[in-house]
Design a protein around this motif. Structure first.
Motif, short mmCIF file in Angstrom:
data_model
loop_
_atom_site.label_atom_id
_atom_site.label_comp_id
_atom_site.label_asym_id
_atom_site.label_seq_id
_atom_site.Cartn_x
_atom_site.Cartn_y
_atom_site.Cartn_z
N ALA A 233 0.84 -1.21 0.00
CA ALA A 233 0.00 0.00 0.00
C ALA A 233 0.87 1.25 0.00
O ALA A 233 0.56 2.24 -0.69
N CYS A 234 1.97 1.23 0.75
CA CYS A 234 2.88 2.37 0.77
C CYS A 234 3.55 2.58 -0.59
O CYS A 234 3.94 3.70 -0.93
N LEU A 235 3.65 1.50 -1.37
CA LEU A 235 4.24 1.59 -2.71
C LEU A 235 3.18 1.83 -3.78
O LEU A 235 3.48 1.75 -4.98
N ASN A 236 1.94 2.08 -3.35
CA ASN A 236 0.82 2.35 -4.27
C ASN A 236 0.52 1.17 -5.18
O ASN A 236 0.06 1.35 -6.31
N SER A 237 0.78 -0.03 -4.70
CA SER A 237 0.47 -1.21 -5.49
C SER A 237 -0.97 -1.65 -5.21
O SER A 237 -1.36 -1.76 -4.04
N ARG B 94 11.30 -2.83 -5.43
CA ARG B 94 10.63 -1.53 -5.50
C ARG B 94 11.02 -0.63 -4.33
O ARG B 94 11.11 0.59 -4.48
N LEU B 95 11.26 -1.22 -3.17
CA LEU B 95 11.70 -0.42 -2.02
C LEU B 95 13.11 0.12 -2.24
O LEU B 95 13.43 1.24 -1.83
N LEU B 96 13.96 -0.67 -2.88
CA LEU B 96 15.31 -0.19 -3.20
C LEU B 96 15.24 0.98 -4.18
O LEU B 96 15.98 1.96 -4.04
N GLU B 97 14.34 0.89 -5.13
CA GLU B 97 14.20 1.96 -6.13
C GLU B 97 13.55 3.21 -5.54
O GLU B 97 13.88 4.33 -5.95
N ALA B 98 12.66 3.02 -4.57
CA ALA B 98 11.87 4.15 -4.05
C ALA B 98 12.44 4.74 -2.76
O ALA B 98 11.84 5.63 -2.17
N ARG B 99 13.60 4.26 -2.36
CA ARG B 99 14.14 4.65 -1.05
C ARG B 99 14.15 6.17 -0.82
O ARG B 99 13.77 6.65 0.23
N ASN B 100 14.59 6.91 -1.81
CA ASN B 100 14.74 8.36 -1.63
C ASN B 100 13.49 9.15 -1.98
O ASN B 100 13.49 10.39 -1.90
N THR B 101 12.43 8.46 -2.34
CA THR B 101 11.21 9.16 -2.73
C THR B 101 10.01 8.82 -1.86
O THR B 101 8.97 9.47 -1.98
N LEU B 102 10.14 7.83 -0.99
CA LEU B 102 9.02 7.49 -0.10
C LEU B 102 8.90 8.55 0.98
O LEU B 102 9.76 8.67 1.85
N PRO B 103 7.82 9.33 0.98
CA PRO B 103 7.70 10.42 1.96
C PRO B 103 7.46 9.95 3.38
O PRO B 103 7.65 10.71 4.32
N ASN B 104 7.06 8.68 3.56
CA ASN B 104 6.79 8.18 4.91
C ASN B 104 7.90 7.26 5.42
O ASN B 104 7.72 6.54 6.40
N TYR B 105 9.07 7.31 4.76
CA TYR B 105 10.24 6.56 5.24
C TYR B 105 11.20 7.52 5.93
O TYR B 105 11.55 8.56 5.38
N LEU C 210 12.13 3.84 9.84
CA LEU C 210 10.71 3.62 10.12
C LEU C 210 9.86 3.91 8.89
O LEU C 210 10.02 4.94 8.24
N LEU C 211 8.96 2.97 8.57
CA LEU C 211 7.99 3.19 7.51
C LEU C 211 6.69 3.59 8.19
O LEU C 211 5.96 2.75 8.71
N MET C 212 6.43 4.90 8.19
CA MET C 212 5.35 5.45 9.01
C MET C 212 4.02 5.45 8.24
O MET C 212 3.95 5.95 7.13
N PRO C 213 2.95 4.89 8.83
CA PRO C 213 1.66 4.84 8.15
C PRO C 213 1.02 6.22 8.03
O PRO C 213 1.12 7.05 8.94
N LYS C 214 0.37 6.45 6.89
CA LYS C 214 -0.38 7.69 6.64
C LYS C 214 -1.84 7.34 6.39
O LYS C 214 -2.22 6.16 6.41
N ARG C 215 -2.67 8.35 6.14
CA ARG C 215 -4.11 8.13 6.03
C ARG C 215 -4.44 7.04 5.00
O ARG C 215 -5.30 6.19 5.25
N GLU C 216 -3.76 7.07 3.87
CA GLU C 216 -4.05 6.11 2.80
C GLU C 216 -3.74 4.66 3.19
O GLU C 216 -4.20 3.73 2.53
N HIS C 217 -2.97 4.46 4.25
CA HIS C 217 -2.53 3.12 4.63
C HIS C 217 -3.27 2.58 5.85
O HIS C 217 -2.91 1.53 6.38
#
Length: 333
Positions: A71-75, A87-98, A103-110
């Motif tokens: 869900a955090c990866l919009n899959s 996908r986590l390796l690719e998105a490391r620098n772009t995940l706003p909740n990492y 910590l992978l912090m949950p947001k409203r969408e999750h």
């Protein structure tokens, strides 16, 4: 003439201090032993024991964790472990909740996916058989991702896990037990090493520090060399223990869940420690009964959206060590 009695008192004070420190260590061991007697499936070390989960419970947690991460990866579907890692390796620098502390912090969408994850961990923990001893538990649990490759800036953070430390130094209660459950990734080469400090130093070390580096003179006199992370095994570490993240590779990542709990019937032990003041770790614990209800009778909600997190991200802001900013709502009247 007045100096002699004062000088004579010094060794007496030192003896009393040492006796108190040993009494603290022995009482802590007694309480930790009681937990281990109820929970442990393997016990090799004084301040660490292991619990091998039932395979179906472990699989339930892994599926729920994969659903949350996906869900955090919009899959729209739950990704396989290999797809998720890539996908986590690719998105490391772009995940706003990492966060920089992993910590992978949950947001409203999750929200829904995270509630299932929280519920799966609680259900497994409940079945361990020590429910009458548990007082309060961290809410929410932490989904942590540790990458093999990390920047010198992140390694130099005051509370970087790569520095040998006790969680108490960041503000965790001295009577807490730390639980870690590896879920995915390279747990052999991106791992945790643990051990213990001298018994007589435990009591004085139960204090907040401004940087884990402050504790560099506290040696790890016993190293838990055989305690290697295994899938399906929960690790229980007394807060007096020392540990650190170890990276033997610059590739890949490790994904695990961690949380802390405090137990009942230890008032005398708590009172031996100077109350924790300050520290970057807030007390995130809630009563155990309330913790168990999340996902069944209550929902944990996160109001901040992913977009708001992206906009609020500040490179100069303190790095979060825990998830905050949630509220609990009843599911039924």
């Amino acid at each position: 003439m007045m100096a002699e009695p004062l000088l004579a008192e010094v060794p007496v004070y030192a003896q009393l201090h040492n006796e108190r420190a040993i009494a603290f260590s022995q009482l802590g061991d007694q309480l930790f032993d009681e937990l281990a007697d109820r929970i442990a499936t393997k016990r090799q070390y004084r301040l660490l024991f292991e619990q091998t989960l039932k395979p179906e419970l472990y699989q339930q947690i892994r599926v729920a964790a994969a659903g949350y991460i996906s869900a955090c990866l919009n899959s729209p579907i739950i990704l396989s472990e290999a797809e998720m890692i890539q996908r986590l390796l690719e998105a490391r620098n772009t995940l706003p909740n990492y966060t920089g502390t992993g910590l992978l912090m949950p947001k409203r969408e999750h929200t829904l996916a995270f509630n299932l994850f929280q519920k799966s961990v609680a259900e497994a923990f409940y079945q361990l058989g020590a429910n009458d001893l548990i007082d309060a538990v961290d809410l929410p649990v932490n989904l942590r991702m540790v990458y093999g490759k990390t920047s010198a800036e992140k390694m130099g953070l005051p509370f970087a896990s790569s520095k040998c430390h006790s969680d108490v130094w960041a503000g965790v209660p001295a009577d807490a037990t730390v639980v870690i459950l590896p879920l995915f990734g390279d747990i052999d080469n991106i791992t945790i090493e643990a051990g213990e400090m001298p018994r007589e130093m435990e009591l004085q070390a139960m204090r907040v520090m401004s940087d884990f580096q402050e504790g560099q003179d506290i040696p790890m006199v016993t190293s838990y060399t055989e305690a290697k992370l295994q899938h399906g095994t929960m690790y229980f570490n007394d807060a007096r223990g020392l540990h650190q993240t170890v990276r033997r590779t610059s590739e890949g990542l490790r994904i695990s869940v961690d949380f802390r709990f405090r137990r009942k019937f230890n008032k005398a032990y708590r009172e031996m420690v100077t109350p924790i003041v300050g520290g970057v770790e807030e007390d995130m614990s809630v009563p155990y009964e309330e913790w168990l209800k999340v996902g069944t009778e209550t929902l944990i909600l996160f109001d901040e959206t992913v977009e708001q997190a992206r906009q609020n991200r500040n490179a100069n802001a303190p790095v979060a060590l825990y998830t905050k900013g949630y509220r609990l709502v009843k599911m039924f009247d």
